[in-house]
Design a protein around this motif. Structure first.
Motif, PDB file in Angstrom:
ATOM      1  N   UNK A  99       0.858  -1.187   0.000  1.00 30.73           N
ATOM      2  CA  UNK A  99       0.000   0.000   0.000  1.00 30.73           C
ATOM      3  C   UNK A  99       0.890   1.231   0.000  1.00 30.73           C
ATOM      4  N   UNK A 100       0.365   2.348  -0.444  1.00 30.63           N
ATOM      5  CA  UNK A 100       1.142   3.584  -0.418  1.00 30.63           C
ATOM      6  C   UNK A 100       1.013   4.196   0.971  1.00 30.63           C
ATOM      7  N   UNK A 101       2.147   4.318   1.690  1.00 31.89           N
ATOM      8  CA  UNK A 101       2.089   4.634   3.123  1.00 31.89           C
ATOM      9  C   UNK A 101       1.512   6.009   3.447  1.00 31.89           C
ATOM     10  N   UNK A 102       1.614   6.950   2.507  1.00 30.12           N
ATOM     11  CA  UNK A 102       1.129   8.306   2.794  1.00 30.12           C
ATOM     12  C   UNK A 102      -0.355   8.478   2.452  1.00 30.12           C
ATOM     13  N   UNK A 103      -0.964   7.471   1.851  1.00 33.25           N
ATOM     14  CA  UNK A 103      -2.376   7.584   1.461  1.00 33.25           C
ATOM     15  C   UNK A 103      -3.269   6.820   2.430  1.00 33.25           C
ATOM     16  N   UNK A 104      -4.474   7.309   2.631  1.00 38.20           N
ATOM     17  CA  UNK A 104      -5.454   6.611   3.464  1.00 38.20           C
ATOM     18  C   UNK A 104      -5.923   5.340   2.751  1.00 38.20           C
ATOM     19  N   UNK A 105      -6.627   4.494   3.499  1.00 40.09           N
ATOM     20  CA  UNK A 105      -7.210   3.284   2.903  1.00 40.09           C
ATOM     21  C   UNK A 105      -8.075   3.667   1.695  1.00 40.09           C
ATOM     22  N   UNK A 106      -8.924   4.669   1.886  1.00 41.54           N
ATOM     23  CA  UNK A 106      -9.809   5.099   0.794  1.00 41.54           C
ATOM     24  C   UNK A 106      -9.002   5.546  -0.428  1.00 41.54           C
ATOM     25  N   UNK A 107      -7.957   6.340  -0.192  1.00 37.70           N
ATOM     26  CA  UNK A 107      -7.149   6.845  -1.314  1.00 37.70           C
ATOM     27  C   UNK A 107      -6.366   5.720  -1.998  1.00 37.70           C
ATOM     28  N   UNK A 108      -5.916   4.726  -1.212  1.00 35.61           N
ATOM     29  CA  UNK A 108      -5.224   3.592  -1.819  1.00 35.61           C
ATOM     30  C   UNK A 108      -6.134   2.835  -2.784  1.00 35.61           C
ATOM     31  N   UNK A 129     -17.453   1.649  -1.089  1.00 36.29           N
ATOM     32  CA  UNK A 129     -18.270   0.442  -1.055  1.00 36.29           C
ATOM     33  C   UNK A 129     -17.384  -0.818  -1.062  1.00 36.29           C
ATOM     34  N   UNK A 130     -16.243  -0.760  -1.749  1.00 34.08           N
ATOM     35  CA  UNK A 130     -15.318  -1.905  -1.708  1.00 34.08           C
ATOM     36  C   UNK A 130     -14.743  -2.091  -0.300  1.00 34.08           C
ATOM     37  N   UNK A 131     -14.407  -0.986   0.341  1.00 31.45           N
ATOM     38  CA  UNK A 131     -13.858  -1.089   1.708  1.00 31.45           C
ATOM     39  C   UNK A 131     -14.926  -1.562   2.685  1.00 31.45           C
ATOM     40  N   UNK A 132     -16.166  -1.179   2.455  1.00 31.65           N
ATOM     41  CA  UNK A 132     -17.259  -1.730   3.264  1.00 31.65           C
ATOM     42  C   UNK A 132     -17.352  -3.232   3.056  1.00 31.65           C
ATOM     43  N   UNK A 133     -17.220  -3.640   1.796  1.00 30.94           N
ATOM     44  CA  UNK A 133     -17.334  -5.069   1.472  1.00 30.94           C
ATOM     45  C   UNK A 133     -16.284  -5.920   2.182  1.00 30.94           C
ATOM     46  N   UNK A 134     -15.092  -5.344   2.378  1.00 31.92           N
ATOM     47  CA  UNK A 134     -14.041  -6.111   3.060  1.00 31.92           C
ATOM     48  C   UNK A 134     -14.034  -5.840   4.577  1.00 31.92           C
ATOM     49  N   UNK A 135     -15.063  -5.144   5.039  1.00 32.32           N
ATOM     50  CA  UNK A 135     -15.232  -4.973   6.483  1.00 32.32           C
ATOM     51  C   UNK A 135     -14.461  -3.819   7.096  1.00 32.32           C
ATOM     52  N   UNK A 147      -3.108   0.597  10.615  1.00 37.68           N
ATOM     53  CA  UNK A 147      -3.909  -0.617  10.421  1.00 37.68           C
ATOM     54  C   UNK A 147      -3.094  -1.854  10.761  1.00 37.68           C
ATOM     55  N   UNK A 148      -3.776  -2.913  11.224  1.00 33.89           N
ATOM     56  CA  UNK A 148      -3.098  -4.185  11.461  1.00 33.89           C
ATOM     57  C   UNK A 148      -2.733  -4.820  10.114  1.00 33.89           C
ATOM     58  N   UNK A 149      -1.892  -5.851  10.167  1.00 37.34           N
ATOM     59  CA  UNK A 149      -1.538  -6.565   8.934  1.00 37.34           C
ATOM     60  C   UNK A 149      -2.774  -7.107   8.229  1.00 37.34           C
ATOM     61  N   UNK A 150      -3.668  -7.707   8.999  1.00 34.34           N
ATOM     62  CA  UNK A 150      -4.887  -8.269   8.406  1.00 34.34           C
ATOM     63  C   UNK A 150      -5.739  -7.190   7.747  1.00 34.34           C
ATOM     64  N   UNK A 151      -5.810  -6.030   8.395  1.00 33.18           N
ATOM     65  CA  UNK A 151      -6.580  -4.920   7.817  1.00 33.18           C
ATOM     66  C   UNK A 151      -5.908  -4.392   6.551  1.00 33.18           C
TER      67      UNK A 151
END
Ligand SMILES: Nc1ncnc2c1ncn2[C@@H]1O[C@H](COP(=O)(O)OP(=O)(O)O)[C@@H](O)[C@H]1O
Ligand SMILES: [Mg+2]
Length: 248
Positions: A99-108, A129-135, A147-151
């Protein structure tokens, strides 16, 4: 009717030069994966697993043989079209998430959509909606180090799904996860397959992954030496991790 072929690999060979010596990383591999299959690839270190995945992903080109993904013959693509193929037709999941470390989950998750030309409002909606789908609906604004490794790996699954690829390729996707997170990741992968017929090819050393694959191929010295049916793979579910010797 059976599902269409999503990945067809024929007579695939790849040589690398180590100084003056040619090394055959792959030496005549055939593989056919149907839509909605989850196929594992196992084998000792150096057996050619990553090379196979990189060829299917259009990251590297074969010395011989052909690869057809969702009807596209990769050997016919010039560099520009191959880059477009990587963006739109395959999703990647890596051991260390990438993942790109400077970007949020949404931005990634938004990034590949942006590269594919989707407008801002639509891509935010899709990434969410994709991030919702993966919880991960509660983690949209977190950066990878929060975020944890699993996240993080679930963010990378959402990213891999973003452009609705023909196949998702995983290179040791659970390699950095504890067994509980590995089980949860495979649970997610199986449910994505069940719900939307996503196709996966997963390189792994992890019995937890092999247990959930529909079948696995065992590579050795750049060749497929045997196929492991699901029944056999699932017997490894309860065994200690990293005791895959019986499968090679
Ligand atoms: N870019 C490369 N340049 C030179 N040799 C490579 C390269 N990539 C892989 N190899 C060689 O090809 C063989 C297979 O490597 P790899 O596909 O990475 O195996 P695995 O993923 O199963 O551990 C190894 O002998 C490796 O050293
Ligand atoms: Mg490898």
């Amino acid at each position: 009717m059976s599902d269409p072929l999503m990945v067809e690999v024929r007579g695939l060979a790849r040589e690398y030069r180590h100084g003056d010596f040619p090394v055959a990383a792959l030496n005549g591999v055939d593989l056919a994966v149907r839509r909605s299959e989850i196929v594992g690839v196992v084998g000792p270190s150096g057996s050619g697993k990553s090379t196979l995945l990189n060829m299917i992903g259009g990251i590297d080109r074969p010395s011989r043989g052909s690869i057809v993904v969702d009807g596209i013959e990769l050997g016919r693509l010039d560099e520009r079209r191959l880059a477009e193929y990587r963006l739109k037709k395959v999703g990647f999941i890596f051991q260390f998430y990438n993942l790109i470390p400077t970007l949020s989950a949404l931005e990634n998750v938004e990034l590949p959509l942006s590269l594919a030309g989707m407008d801002k409002r639509k891509r935010i909606e899709r990434a969410r909606s994709l991030l919702e789908r993966v919880g991960l609906e509660a983690r949209l604004d977190h950066t990878p180090d929060q975020l944890s490794g699993g996240e993080q790996q679930r963010v990378s699954v959402a990213r891999a799904l973003s452009n609705d690829p023909a196949v998702i390729l995983g290179d040791e996707p659970t390699g950095d996860l504890d067994s509980k997170s590995a089980e949860a990741l495979m649970e997610l992968i199986v449910s994505l397959r069940d719900e939307q017929k996503t196709t996966f090819v997963l390189v792994t050393h992890d019995p937890i992954v092999v247990a959930r694959c529909d079948r696995s191929l065992s590579l050795r010295d750049g060749r497929v030496v045997r196929e492991i049916p699901k029944g056999e793979g699932s017997r490894f579910a309860d065994s200690q991790r990293a005791t895959m010797d019986g499968l090679y």
